[in-house]
Design an enzyme around this catalytic site. Structure first.
Site, short mmCIF file in Angstrom:
data_model
loop_
_atom_site.label_atom_id
_atom_site.label_comp_id
_atom_site.label_asym_id
_atom_site.label_seq_id
_atom_site.Cartn_x
_atom_site.Cartn_y
_atom_site.Cartn_z
CB SER A 7 -0.95 0.00 1.20
OG SER A 7 -0.22 -0.16 2.41
N GLY A 44 -2.08 -4.11 0.85
CA GLY A 44 -2.21 -5.33 1.63
C GLY A 44 -1.26 -6.44 1.22
CG ASN A 73 0.95 -5.19 4.42
OD1 ASN A 73 0.51 -4.40 5.25
ND2 ASN A 73 0.92 -4.93 3.13
CG ASP A 154 -3.14 4.59 8.32
OD1 ASP A 154 -2.14 5.34 8.39
OD2 ASP A 154 -3.42 3.95 7.29
CG HIS A 157 -1.12 3.52 4.71
ND1 HIS A 157 -1.98 2.95 5.61
CD2 HIS A 157 -0.70 2.53 3.89
CE1 HIS A 157 -2.09 1.66 5.35
NE2 HIS A 157 -1.32 1.38 4.31
#
Length: 184
Positions: A7, A44, A73, A154, A157
């Site tokens: 991402s 993801g 991830n 978040d 990111h």
């Protein structure tokens, strides 16, 4: 050039065309016109996903350079580090065997899983880079880590404003690969 990432490279939460990979493509068009960039990044994505896609991507695009931005991830999910390293090995080997130079963008994780896990995770990237004579950016997010204003709410990111900084951390490792690839 092929960018295989997650991402962070797929512009998660960003305006389309504003991520570091698109900024890279723009810089290449301006400074190295024969180069183009295929962004094969998927939000993801894990190293296992990258491993499952690399052969088809290499066959389809025949890149001279492969930039690998994967692993974050895996770490966030607490996956087995041996599997993460084996997947990165497979990706780097496949790219090298296809005649592409490899640039690994290393990642680090907060010590949520404990310092030993975080340290062992960070150590994967230099080992893989050494085995496959790949260029390495030890910590891709280094210029923005620890400063929440560069991150979306978040706190994972990067923001649109952070994207030029990410390109600037990649460029010094990528530039020699561009020159070497042209010489081949």
């Amino acid at each position: 050039m092929l960018v295989l990432g997650d991402s962070v490279s797929a512009e998660y939460g960003l305006r389309r065309g504003s991520g570091w990979v698109e900024l890279l493509a723009e810089r290449l068009r301006a400074q190295h016109p024969p180069w183009s960039v295929v962004n094969a990044s998927v939000s993801g994505e894990t190293t296992a996903g990258g491993r499952s896609r690399i052969a088809a991507l290499l066959a389809r695009h025949a890149p001279r350079i492969v930039v690998v931005e994967l692993g974050g991830n895996d770490a966030l999910r607490g996956l087995d580090l041996r599997a993460t390293e084996a997947n990165l090995d497979t990706i780097a080997r496949a790219a090298r065997d296809a005649g592409a130079a490899v640039l690994l963008l290393g990642m680090q994780v907060p010590p949520n899983y404990g310092t030993p896990y975080a340290d062992a995770f960070a150590a994967i990237y230099p080992r893989v880079a050494e085995r496959y004579a790949a260029k390495l950016v030890p910590f891709f997010l280094a210029p923005i880590a620890g400063d929440t204003r560069w991150f979306q709410p978040d706190r994972i990111h990067p923001t649109e404003a952070a994207q030029p900084l990410l390109l600037d951390v990649v460029w010094p490792a990528l530039a020699p690969l561009l020159r070497a690839s042209v010489a081949r």
